[in-house]
Enzyme design. Structure first.
Site, PDB file in Angstrom:
ATOM      1  N   HIS A  58     -12.125  13.202  20.974  1.00 60.44           N
ATOM      2  CA  HIS A  58     -10.869  13.961  20.886  1.00 60.44           C
ATOM      3  C   HIS A  58     -11.153  15.461  20.909  1.00 60.44           C
ATOM      4  O   HIS A  58     -11.716  16.024  19.979  1.00 60.44           O
ATOM      5  CB  HIS A  58     -10.092  13.608  19.617  1.00 60.44           C
ATOM      6  CG  HIS A  58      -8.786  14.348  19.511  1.00 60.44           C
ATOM      7  ND1 HIS A  58      -7.673  13.997  20.244  1.00 60.44           N
ATOM      8  CD2 HIS A  58      -8.417  15.439  18.800  1.00 60.44           C
ATOM      9  CE1 HIS A  58      -6.682  14.829  19.972  1.00 60.44           C
ATOM     10  NE2 HIS A  58      -7.106  15.720  19.096  1.00 60.44           N
ATOM     11  N   HIS A  60      -9.658  19.342  23.040  1.00 62.36           N
ATOM     12  CA  HIS A  60      -8.659  19.970  23.922  1.00 62.36           C
ATOM     13  C   HIS A  60      -9.353  21.163  24.577  1.00 62.36           C
ATOM     14  O   HIS A  60      -9.283  22.281  24.065  1.00 62.36           O
ATOM     15  CB  HIS A  60      -7.463  20.531  23.153  1.00 62.36           C
ATOM     16  CG  HIS A  60      -6.719  19.604  22.255  1.00 62.36           C
ATOM     17  ND1 HIS A  60      -5.390  19.278  22.457  1.00 62.36           N
ATOM     18  CD2 HIS A  60      -7.073  18.962  21.119  1.00 62.36           C
ATOM     19  CE1 HIS A  60      -4.970  18.481  21.471  1.00 62.36           C
ATOM     20  NE2 HIS A  60      -5.977  18.278  20.645  1.00 62.36           N
ATOM     21  N   GLU A 139      -0.977  14.875  28.128  1.00 59.11           N
ATOM     22  CA  GLU A 139      -0.162  14.787  26.915  1.00 59.11           C
ATOM     23  C   GLU A 139       1.263  15.307  27.111  1.00 59.11           C
ATOM     24  O   GLU A 139       1.470  16.440  27.530  1.00 59.11           O
ATOM     25  CB  GLU A 139      -0.848  15.601  25.816  1.00 59.11           C
ATOM     26  CG  GLU A 139      -0.123  15.596  24.492  1.00 59.11           C
ATOM     27  CD  GLU A 139      -0.676  16.660  23.564  1.00 59.11           C
ATOM     28  OE1 GLU A 139      -1.323  16.300  22.578  1.00 59.11           O
ATOM     29  OE2 GLU A 139      -0.466  17.867  23.831  1.00 59.11           O
ATOM     30  N   HIS A 175       2.014  13.556  22.330  1.00 60.62           N
ATOM     31  CA  HIS A 175       1.468  14.476  21.325  1.00 60.62           C
ATOM     32  C   HIS A 175       1.426  13.823  19.941  1.00 60.62           C
ATOM     33  O   HIS A 175       0.366  13.571  19.407  1.00 60.62           O
ATOM     34  CB  HIS A 175       2.263  15.790  21.291  1.00 60.62           C
ATOM     35  CG  HIS A 175       1.768  16.710  20.226  1.00 60.62           C
ATOM     36  ND1 HIS A 175       2.434  16.914  19.038  1.00 60.62           N
ATOM     37  CD2 HIS A 175       0.623  17.424  20.130  1.00 60.62           C
ATOM     38  CE1 HIS A 175       1.726  17.735  18.270  1.00 60.62           C
ATOM     39  NE2 HIS A 175       0.627  18.062  18.915  1.00 60.62           N
ATOM     40  N   HIS A 198      -1.884  12.028  18.656  1.00 59.79           N
ATOM     41  CA  HIS A 198      -2.256  12.427  17.302  1.00 59.79           C
ATOM     42  C   HIS A 198      -1.438  11.548  16.362  1.00 59.79           C
ATOM     43  O   HIS A 198      -0.222  11.437  16.528  1.00 59.79           O
ATOM     44  CB  HIS A 198      -1.905  13.892  17.060  1.00 59.79           C
ATOM     45  CG  HIS A 198      -2.619  14.845  17.979  1.00 59.79           C
ATOM     46  ND1 HIS A 198      -2.186  15.135  19.241  1.00 59.79           N
ATOM     47  CD2 HIS A 198      -3.757  15.565  17.790  1.00 59.79           C
ATOM     48  CE1 HIS A 198      -3.018  16.002  19.799  1.00 59.79           C
ATOM     49  NE2 HIS A 198      -3.986  16.273  18.948  1.00 59.79           N
ATOM     50  N   GLU A 201      -1.589  12.747  11.023  1.00 56.75           N
ATOM     51  CA  GLU A 201      -2.504  13.870  10.790  1.00 56.75           C
ATOM     52  C   GLU A 201      -2.159  14.623   9.503  1.00 56.75           C
ATOM     53  O   GLU A 201      -3.003  14.760   8.630  1.00 56.75           O
ATOM     54  CB  GLU A 201      -2.473  14.823  11.994  1.00 56.75           C
ATOM     55  CG  GLU A 201      -3.393  16.039  11.820  1.00 56.75           C
ATOM     56  CD  GLU A 201      -3.410  16.948  13.041  1.00 56.75           C
ATOM     57  OE1 GLU A 201      -2.626  16.705  13.983  1.00 56.75           O
ATOM     58  OE2 GLU A 201      -4.209  17.900  13.047  1.00 56.75           O
ATOM     59  N   ASP A 306     -11.814  17.913  17.988  1.00 55.24           N
ATOM     60  CA  ASP A 306     -10.559  18.632  18.154  1.00 55.24           C
ATOM     61  C   ASP A 306     -10.871  19.950  18.865  1.00 55.24           C
ATOM     62  O   ASP A 306     -11.954  20.101  19.421  1.00 55.24           O
ATOM     63  CB  ASP A 306      -9.836  18.823  16.817  1.00 55.24           C
ATOM     64  CG  ASP A 306      -8.317  18.669  16.986  1.00 55.24           C
ATOM     65  OD1 ASP A 306      -7.828  18.776  18.130  1.00 55.24           O
ATOM     66  OD2 ASP A 306      -7.621  18.449  15.980  1.00 55.24           O
TER      67      ASP A 306
HETATM   68 ZN    ZN Z   1      -5.899  17.384  18.737  1.00 56.55          ZN
END
Ligand code: ZN
Length: 391
Positions: A58, A60, A139, A175, A198, A201, A306
């Site tokens: 995971h 971005h 996403e 998302h 996600h 979280e 992340d």
């Molecule tokens: Zn993320």
């Protein structure tokens, strides 16, 4: 070609001392004791530990340009707000340049496979030119149910225009449960499925779905979405998504911090692959995933960094060390396997994550003292410096 090292950690079997890996045409052909290795040109890496390339499930890359730009966010909602207001300030060429530097950082720190979340799909060519295997999660965000049909239609036509690449696979993702409307989530579930999102979280997400989180509601209002009707399901994020039909085997769900025992059982029963992102969770002050409980329930686990908008590096090993510090009782072999094979299984890379015949010859290597007796303990000592190694 034979790669020889003080230790080889194949992951699917115990570590091998003074071992070698035979590589041919970019694939592992043999692994075992150096004394029994087949004949061939030897590249001796010396004292150190060779393990499979890591899999960061995971990440971005397209948020790399936000490194160090969001200041001292006051909690999760403030961080999201800083992200959405700062993000449009940089031109596309800067975003691409920083994504390219992020790819380089992944390669340099021993990562061989990545699960990369993207809203713009503007750096697929950079991934295709890299040494990485990538699953790109396209996403979608969309809180207004009125726009759901348009959003999904636009997404499918955008996906249809993506040029197929052998090592970069793109699929539709969402998302999060508090930023994507139920109709859009259902439409995605009905048209090929949600490949990643996600999940569970922050406490805000959990409280919002239970009917009350003034901070998230105020944020939505500031984004011009205050008029959108929402009937809270009064369910946990995991149970809410299960009711919508979003949870399925192969779904890659990042975080799983806000989960209880029942949620863990649902995630395990549905075959969801959870990605642990401990450094990001700590930075955004949302808590830590209950790793022992997730494990005990049989949830498939992997690890991710992340983005650079929440963590200072894309070095996945830093997350392994963070998890080790947070849960000292986790076995070293489990941590190593989760950061390699766990990620490979989550992303569907059957030839990554272990050093075995047929696997891709993509490794991570760290130098180590010649007298090293316990390679797994050394990897978790904080002294290991993993770097990418290809043969
Ligand atoms: Zn993320």
């Amino acid at each position: 070609m034979l790669l020889r090292a003080g230790w080889v950690v194949p992951v699917d079997r115990p570590p091998l001392r003074d071992a070698a890996v035979a590589v041919e045409d970019g694939r592992v052909r043999w692994v075992g004791a150096a004394s029994e290795a087949p004949a061939g040109e030897v590249r001796d890496l010396g004292p150190g530990v060779l393990l499979p390339g890591l899999v960061n499930a995971h990440c971005h890359l397209e948020l790399s340009h936000l490194a160090g730009r969001l200041g001292e966010a006051q909690g999760f909602v403030d961080w999201v707000e800083r992200l959405v207001t700062t993000r449009p300030q940089d031109p596309p060429e800067v975003v691409r340049r920083r994504a390219s530097a992020g790819i380089q950082e992944l390669e340099d720190t021993g990562t061989a496979g990545v699960g990369d979340v993207s809203n713009a799909l503007a750096h697929l060519d950079l991934l295709a030119r890299s040494s990485l295997r990538a699953r790109v999660f396209f996403e979608l965000i969309g809180w207004d149910p009125e726009t759901a049909a348009k959003v999904i239609e636009g997404a499918h036509s955008r996906l249809a225009g993506v040029e197929p690449a052998e090592r970069v696979m793109v699929s539709l993702a969402a998302h999060a449960p508090h930023s994507v409307s139920a109709p859009l989530l259902r439409a995605m579930a009905d048209s090929g499925g949600v490949s990643a999102l996600h999940l569970a979280e922050s406490p805000h997400e959990r409280r919002f779905l239970h009917g009350r989180d003034p901070e998230w509601s105020a944020f939505l209002a500031r984004r011009g979405l205050g008029h959108v009707p929402f009937v809270p399901p009064h369910l946990s994020p995991v149970r809410y998504l299960d009711r919508l039909g979003v949870l399925h085997p192969g779904l890659v769900a990042a975080h799983a911090v806000q989960v209880d025992e029942g949620d863990c059982a649902v995630l395990a029963a549905r075959g969801v692959a959870v990605v642990l992102c401990p450094r990001s969770n700590q930075a955004l002050d949302v808590g830590l995933a209950p790793v022992p409980e997730l494990r005990a329930a049989g949830v498939r686990l992997s690890m991710g960094t992340d983005s650079l908008a929440s963590v200072p590096s894309l070095d996945l090993w830093e997350d392994v060390l963070a998890l080790h510090r947070a849960f000292p009782s986790l076995e070293p072999e489990w941590l190593v396997r989760t950061a390699t094979q766990g990620g490979a299984e989550a992303l569907g890379f059957s030839d990554l994550g272990r050093i075995a015949p047929g696997a891709e010859a993509a490794f991570a290597f760290t130098e180590a003292p010649p007298s090293l007796a316990d390679p797994l303990a050394f990897l978790l000592s904080g002294e290991a410096r993993l770097r990418g190694m290809r043969a």
